[in-house]
Each structure stands twice: as C-alpha cells, then as structure tokens.
Design a protein around this motif. Sequence first.
Motif, PDB file in Angstrom:
ATOM      1  N   LEU A  95      67.171 -22.515 -73.036  1.00 22.81           N
ATOM      2  CA  LEU A  95      66.253 -23.514 -72.423  1.00 22.81           C
ATOM      3  C   LEU A  95      66.846 -24.812 -73.227  1.00 22.81           C
ATOM      4  N   PRO A  96      66.923 -25.887 -72.524  1.00 21.48           N
ATOM      5  CA  PRO A  96      67.387 -27.110 -73.013  1.00 21.48           C
ATOM      6  C   PRO A  96      66.369 -27.693 -73.873  1.00 21.48           C
ATOM      7  N   PHE A  97      66.889 -28.517 -74.909  1.00 17.17           N
ATOM      8  CA  PHE A  97      65.847 -29.472 -75.515  1.00 17.17           C
ATOM      9  C   PHE A  97      66.561 -30.506 -76.259  1.00 17.17           C
ATOM     10  N   ASN A  98      65.850 -31.537 -76.742  1.00 17.88           N
ATOM     11  CA  ASN A  98      66.640 -32.594 -77.642  1.00 17.88           C
ATOM     12  C   ASN A  98      66.088 -32.454 -79.074  1.00 17.88           C
ATOM     13  N   VAL A  99      67.009 -32.586 -79.872  1.00 18.53           N
ATOM     14  CA  VAL A  99      66.683 -32.827 -81.345  1.00 18.53           C
ATOM     15  C   VAL A  99      66.753 -34.311 -81.692  1.00 18.53           C
ATOM     16  N   LEU A 100      65.711 -34.631 -82.371  1.00 22.26           N
ATOM     17  CA  LEU A 100      65.542 -36.021 -83.020  1.00 22.26           C
ATOM     18  C   LEU A 100      65.454 -35.869 -84.604  1.00 22.26           C
ATOM     19  N   LEU A 101      66.566 -35.821 -85.113  1.00 19.70           N
ATOM     20  CA  LEU A 101      66.503 -36.193 -86.799  1.00 19.70           C
ATOM     21  C   LEU A 101      66.300 -37.420 -87.577  1.00 19.70           C
ATOM     22  N   ILE A 125      62.071 -32.376 -78.368  1.00 24.39           N
ATOM     23  CA  ILE A 125      61.586 -32.774 -77.176  1.00 24.39           C
ATOM     24  C   ILE A 125      62.084 -31.815 -76.225  1.00 24.39           C
ATOM     25  N   PRO A 126      61.240 -30.888 -75.783  1.00 28.45           N
ATOM     26  CA  PRO A 126      62.213 -30.080 -74.694  1.00 28.45           C
ATOM     27  C   PRO A 126      62.050 -30.558 -73.295  1.00 28.45           C
ATOM     28  N   ASP A 127      63.000 -30.305 -72.331  1.00 24.66           N
ATOM     29  CA  ASP A 127      62.711 -30.420 -70.811  1.00 24.66           C
ATOM     30  C   ASP A 127      62.931 -31.679 -70.515  1.00 24.66           C
TER      31      ASP A 127
END
Length: 616
Positions: A267-273, A324-326
Amino acid sequence: MVQINNYRHMLLRVYQFIFAFILFAISYFVSNNMKIPEYTIIYSLIGLLTLTKLLKVKMSDHLGFYWEMTFYIGFALVYPIKTVALAGSFMATYLFFANLFNKNKFLKIDEMFNQAAFALSTIFSIIITKDLYHIKNISQLLSYKNSITVLTIYLIIDFLLILLCYILVHGKEGFFLGIKLLFDLSTLGVMTVGGLTAYLLALTIHASGLRGVIIFTILILIVSRVYQEYFKLTNHFKRLSITDELTGLHNHRYIHNWLDKRVADNLPFNVLLVDIDNFRRYNDAHGHLHGDLALSHLGKLFHTTAREGELIARVSGEEFLIIIPDVSVEEATQRAQVYCDAVQHYNFPSTEQYPVTKLTVSIGVARYPDTGEKKHEVLSAADDALYKIKVATHNRVAVFSSIAEDIIRELQGLDVSEKLIDEMQQLMQLMHSRDRYTYRHTERNVKYAAALARKLNLDKDLQKTIRVGAFLHDIGKLKIPVEVIAKSDPLSKEEWDLMRDHPNLGYQLALGLSEVAECLPIIRYHHERYDGTGYPEGKLGAELPLSVRIMTLVDSFDAMTTSRPYRKKRTMEEAFDELDACRGTQFDPDLVEPFKEVVREIGILQSEEPKESAII
C-alpha cells in the motif's frame, strides 16, 4: 471527528423522542392491571440500571460494555415484559431530558438512545420468540434453544436500530461506519458476553428471585472493577511500548511495525523525515532541560498540526518521521511545508530572549513504492533528500530525486533496450548501498558535467553520453573492497595502487554493459592529464575526446571542494586558483573559464556528510 449539523441533530432527537413515546405507550397499556409486587421488580430494575450505568467497562479503544443490556434481557426472560417497558421508559425519558440541558452534545449514540434501544430490542425479541414457539411459561422460555432465539433476535433488532442512528448522525457515511462497527470482533465479543451473562442472570432469578439478583450484582461490581483496573494497566503498558515518553508521539518501534505491515500489503505511503536545524546550538544556549522542553512542545505542535490518518513518530534525539498514506507526493510535499511553517512560527521556550536560537526544521520527502520497493530504500531516499538541504541551507522541504534516476528516465524516452535500463538500475542500487560518498560524488559530477555540456552548447547525443559517462566513471570502485574505499587514514602503497586501477576495473566492467560504447573512454581515461602525465596510459589531452576532458575537470573540482577525513575542502575561489594553476597541465585550458562560469551560476554542490540517521 465527524460533526453533527443542526438538521441531523434534530432528526436524531426526533428519532429518540419516538423511542421514548413508544416506551411510554407500552408502559401505559401494561401498567393498568399491575400488581404491587411488580412495582418492586420495576424499582429494583431501575435501581440496577442506574447503578450499572456507571459501570461502563471499556473493552477496546472505541467500544464499551454496557451491563444494562444484561439486566434488560435477564429480567425479561423471567418477569413480565411490562416491567422492562416501564423501567426502560423511565430511564430513557430521564436521560432524554437530561441531555436537552447538557451543553456537551453527544457526537455518537447518546445514553438515552442506548436505554431505549436496549428496552425495545428486549421487548420485541421476547414477543417474537413467544409467538414463534407458542411459549406458555418461563421454563419453556429459559430453555437453551429458546433463549438463543431471544438473544439472536435481540442482536438483529439492536443492530438495525444502531445502524439507523448512525445514518441519521453521519449521513451516507454513517451506513459504512455502522456496518464496520457492528461486524467488528470487539462488538461481536461484547454482545456475546452480554447475552450469555443475561442468560445466567435469568437462571439465577428463576432459582432465587431478587435475592439472587443482589448476589449477581455484587459479583458484577467486583468483576467490573477488576477488569477496569486490568484494562487500564494493560493500556498503560501498551502505550509505553509504542509511545515516546518525552513528546507523546509514536516511537521507533511502532512506526517501523506500521511501515512493515504497509509494505507487506503493498500500500502506498509518503515518508517525511524531519530533522531539527541546529538543535545542538539550542541545547548549548539554553541547556538540555530546555532542549527536552522544546522537544515536548514540538511533539504537541506536530500532534495539533497532523490531519486524520497522518502518523508521527520520534525516531531519534532530534529526528521525526511523519507518514502520510494514500496521497500523491505533491500533496505530501505541501503537508511537509505546513509542518515546516508551523515550527518556524512557533515560539519555543527561551527563544524570545535569544532569537538566534529560534528552532526550525528541514524535511525530506520520499514515496513508496516510487523510490523503492523495500522499507529501507524509501527511508534512505527520504534521508538523501534531507541531506541535500541540510548541508546547504535550513528550514526547507525537499523531495527525493536522483540524477541516476533522471538518467534512467532519459534512457526510457530514447530507443534503448530494457536490458540497459535494468543494468543501470542495478548499478545505482549497488553503488548507493556500498559507498554513499562515491554515489553522491557521482551525482555531483553528473550535475557539473551536464551543466558544462549545456554551457558549451554541445549536441544532444554528446550531452547524453557525458551524462551517462559521468554516472559510470567510478563504477570500477565496485571491484575494490569497501574497507579500502571507506578508509579514513592515508592509503598504503598497495591500497593506493589498487585505487589507481579503478579506471581499468571500471572499463572491464562496462564492457559487459549494453549500448555504452561511447562512454568507455570517460570511464577509462578520466584520470588522464592534459600534459600526458596522468594514468592509466599517460595519454595527451589532444588525444582524448572532449567528453573525457570535461570529466577530468569536473571530477577534480568536486574532489577539491569535498571534505575528506584526511583533507579539508577548498572554497570556490581556492578551487578556481587551483584550476588556473593547472590550466594546460592537468586541464584543457579552453574548458577552465566556461566551467568557472558554470560554478558561479549553480554554486558549489555541497558535500558535507550529516550526522548518522536513526531512521533505519
């Protein structure tokens, strides 16, 4: 949280008023011939309902267990249903008017509705079961088969009433919310426990009357208290295991478990480091106690800034992960800027007295699966994006982008084979995993070389050759042991001889690649000198292609302006002086001035290695 608008709120109240009216009507008709002892039963039931109303046992984070259900069904299985109707009518009416004067409006099913739903579901389940099986006495009703029928019908009616209420409260969305709740394992477990306990209560009442109810109630009180304390303790330790104590955010373990499940489900998601800029300076100025206080404030700020569905964790001393998914990477980047701005405008403790220590954050953004099919690849991409802004500036957001991937996209747009694209991708991954310094050095060389090729207005094919060749020029280092590549002390003679051989090693490796014949001179000769004193063959500059002379210049310049453990980097002007000094000996004299113009335009590409990240 979903808000109830005035129209839906009015519908909900009408819905509840109808329940109360039905109960009143039932109570009126059934109370005409009631005997005095039956009032005792009603008073007892009302008292028990009032007492157990305070004993909502929390079975899960979103669901509680109401003992009222047990008493309604248990009494109805033994006593006339008019006792349940009157007791339920009293409780529902009292709570209905109490809620009218309560400023805190319920956003879900309120207490009045629960009482009405419990009573009505019980009454109709008893009536329907008696009609189905023509039951004449209590013993028949208390049989195992008939009691199961009562409980089944009760659950069906209760589920329908709850679902209707959800629809009134939340509109169309309420239907799906209600279905999700009703078929949740926790809900089914609560209902099953309530039904079985009600059957046990009915057997107790049938055997011992109201005296048995007293003993049963005492037992319930004890069990409820013990379970509530157990649940609180369990939740406390569960929160400790997944929560960062200082900030109140999720911790390293929780966020990585979440990421593992997300990747496993593809499932896609965004990673903010997120990294706090110059946090060491803040600690030095104010002390570590103020530093901890600032981290606590930052945790609260992130919590209030987060939207529903966004997960935030503290993964090291001053590093945070926001998931932050989807959403698209563009929307995730916008959200990253929101977090960045929120920190910039927040007044952290003591920054009023020392504005120079005002806290800001830098954020690197990467998206799964776009930047990698494995968790560590996505986290590494976010770390790369963060690194590129941390070494140059602060208080910014950067999305991961790789020069190597740009080359892949460029090749995909040309008439090249899939085999070459696969080979390039494998080399990218191998180079990045083995030697991060060489990988970033390669990225900078590609940027420098491409910019100089554009400045010289070379034809498109030659520009492509220079870009691909710049990426491949150091692949020979893949054949050299990592301990030699990463050595911080000066190399021994044997190690230096091995390093000097990397152009030949790279040339041999590149011979096995597809469609890179034009790039082979760049790989083999990028350490040659214009005066013929370079290696591996000592060729004169005039004998070398223009692409090689460009690579020699940009490769040397990046080495000059890069910090190494055994050598301090040079400033732009110091590096320019070295270029001028080596004009015509090491470098093509016609390329020096155009390249200096390029550097002045794009600036020195930063190379300082940031602190080690704790995200992986």
